[in-house]
Design a protein around this motif. Sequence first.
Motif, short mmCIF file in Angstrom:
data_model
loop_
_atom_site.label_atom_id
_atom_site.label_comp_id
_atom_site.label_asym_id
_atom_site.label_seq_id
_atom_site.Cartn_x
_atom_site.Cartn_y
_atom_site.Cartn_z
N TYR A 85 0.83 -1.20 0.00
CA TYR A 85 0.00 0.00 0.00
C TYR A 85 0.86 1.25 0.00
O TYR A 85 1.92 1.31 0.64
CB TYR A 85 -0.92 0.01 1.22
CG TYR A 85 -1.97 -1.07 1.13
CD1 TYR A 85 -3.14 -0.84 0.43
CD2 TYR A 85 -1.77 -2.31 1.70
CE1 TYR A 85 -4.10 -1.83 0.30
CE2 TYR A 85 -2.72 -3.31 1.58
CZ TYR A 85 -3.88 -3.06 0.89
OH TYR A 85 -4.83 -4.03 0.77
N LEU A 86 0.38 2.26 -0.71
CA LEU A 86 1.05 3.55 -0.75
C LEU A 86 0.74 4.28 0.56
O LEU A 86 -0.42 4.40 0.96
CB LEU A 86 0.54 4.35 -1.95
CG LEU A 86 1.34 5.57 -2.34
CD1 LEU A 86 2.76 5.19 -2.75
CD2 LEU A 86 0.66 6.32 -3.46
N MET A 87 1.79 4.75 1.24
CA MET A 87 1.63 5.41 2.52
C MET A 87 2.47 6.67 2.58
O MET A 87 3.42 6.83 1.81
CB MET A 87 1.99 4.47 3.67
CG MET A 87 1.14 3.21 3.69
SD MET A 87 1.48 2.12 5.06
CE MET A 87 0.33 2.77 6.24
N GLY A 100 8.22 7.93 16.94
CA GLY A 100 8.75 7.61 15.63
C GLY A 100 7.87 8.17 14.53
O GLY A 100 6.82 8.76 14.77
N TYR A 101 8.31 8.00 13.30
CA TYR A 101 7.58 8.49 12.14
C TYR A 101 6.33 7.63 11.94
O TYR A 101 6.40 6.42 11.97
CB TYR A 101 8.47 8.43 10.90
CG TYR A 101 7.89 9.11 9.71
CD1 TYR A 101 7.97 10.49 9.57
CD2 TYR A 101 7.25 8.39 8.71
CE1 TYR A 101 7.43 11.11 8.48
CE2 TYR A 101 6.70 9.01 7.62
CZ TYR A 101 6.81 10.39 7.50
OH TYR A 101 6.26 11.02 6.42
N LEU A 102 5.19 8.27 11.74
CA LEU A 102 3.93 7.57 11.55
C LEU A 102 3.56 7.54 10.07
O LEU A 102 3.70 8.55 9.37
CB LEU A 102 2.81 8.25 12.34
CG LEU A 102 3.04 8.36 13.85
CD1 LEU A 102 1.91 9.15 14.50
CD2 LEU A 102 3.17 6.99 14.48
N PHE A 103 3.08 6.40 9.61
CA PHE A 103 2.62 6.26 8.23
C PHE A 103 1.10 6.17 8.20
O PHE A 103 0.49 5.55 9.08
CB PHE A 103 3.18 4.98 7.59
CG PHE A 103 4.61 5.09 7.16
CD1 PHE A 103 4.93 5.75 6.00
CD2 PHE A 103 5.62 4.52 7.91
CE1 PHE A 103 6.24 5.84 5.58
CE2 PHE A 103 6.93 4.61 7.50
CZ PHE A 103 7.25 5.27 6.34
N TYR A 104 0.50 6.76 7.17
CA TYR A 104 -0.94 6.72 6.97
C TYR A 104 -1.21 6.27 5.54
O TYR A 104 -0.48 6.64 4.61
CB TYR A 104 -1.56 8.10 7.20
CG TYR A 104 -1.39 8.56 8.62
CD1 TYR A 104 -2.35 8.27 9.58
CD2 TYR A 104 -0.27 9.28 9.00
CE1 TYR A 104 -2.19 8.69 10.89
CE2 TYR A 104 -0.10 9.69 10.32
CZ TYR A 104 -1.06 9.39 11.25
OH TYR A 104 -0.90 9.80 12.55
N LEU A 105 -2.27 5.47 5.36
CA LEU A 105 -2.66 5.02 4.03
C LEU A 105 -3.05 6.20 3.16
O LEU A 105 -3.68 7.16 3.63
CB LEU A 105 -3.83 4.05 4.13
CG LEU A 105 -3.50 2.69 4.73
CD1 LEU A 105 -4.77 1.97 5.15
CD2 LEU A 105 -2.71 1.85 3.74
N VAL A 106 -2.69 6.14 1.89
CA VAL A 106 -3.08 7.16 0.91
C VAL A 106 -4.38 6.69 0.26
O VAL A 106 -4.46 5.55 -0.21
CB VAL A 106 -1.99 7.36 -0.16
CG1 VAL A 106 -2.45 8.33 -1.23
CG2 VAL A 106 -0.71 7.85 0.49
N LEU A 125 -4.79 3.24 -1.93
CA LEU A 125 -4.03 3.01 -3.16
C LEU A 125 -2.98 1.93 -2.94
O LEU A 125 -2.23 1.97 -1.96
CB LEU A 125 -3.36 4.29 -3.63
CG LEU A 125 -4.28 5.42 -4.04
CD1 LEU A 125 -3.48 6.63 -4.50
CD2 LEU A 125 -5.25 4.99 -5.13
N THR A 126 -2.93 0.98 -3.84
CA THR A 126 -1.93 -0.06 -3.80
C THR A 126 -0.65 0.43 -4.47
O THR A 126 -0.62 1.52 -5.07
CB THR A 126 -2.43 -1.33 -4.53
OG1 THR A 126 -2.75 -0.98 -5.86
CG2 THR A 126 -3.63 -1.93 -3.82
N CYS A 127 0.39 -0.38 -4.38
CA CYS A 127 1.65 -0.07 -5.06
C CYS A 127 2.42 -1.36 -5.23
O CYS A 127 2.13 -2.37 -4.60
CB CYS A 127 2.46 0.95 -4.27
SG CYS A 127 2.83 0.43 -2.59
#
Length: 89
Positions: A24-26, A57-63, A81-83
């Motif tokens: 997944y794109l994050m 730490g750095y947080l990732f979120y789904l696009v 969105l996938t990747c």
Amino acid sequence: MNTINIISARKSCYEGWKIEYNGYLMTGKPEHRAGSMYTCVDGNPDTLHGGRANKDGYLFYLVEGRCGSLKCPPYVEGRELTCVVCSKE
């Protein structure tokens, strides 16, 4: 030397390319201190068992897709969105 390519909104590589992984794109949030950059995160990540402490730490979120910014269809409003990460020698 291998060439590496990240392709957004796909689950497979183009002909002649080898799939390394898909997921997944994050990205981070714009209001966070660290600069945001789009990253393809593995859909089957390895896990590391550890403590529960918050280390800030750095947080990732789904696009998610947004119609108007993206053409709908083929994109769907609000869908993640996938990747795919591909390599070629």
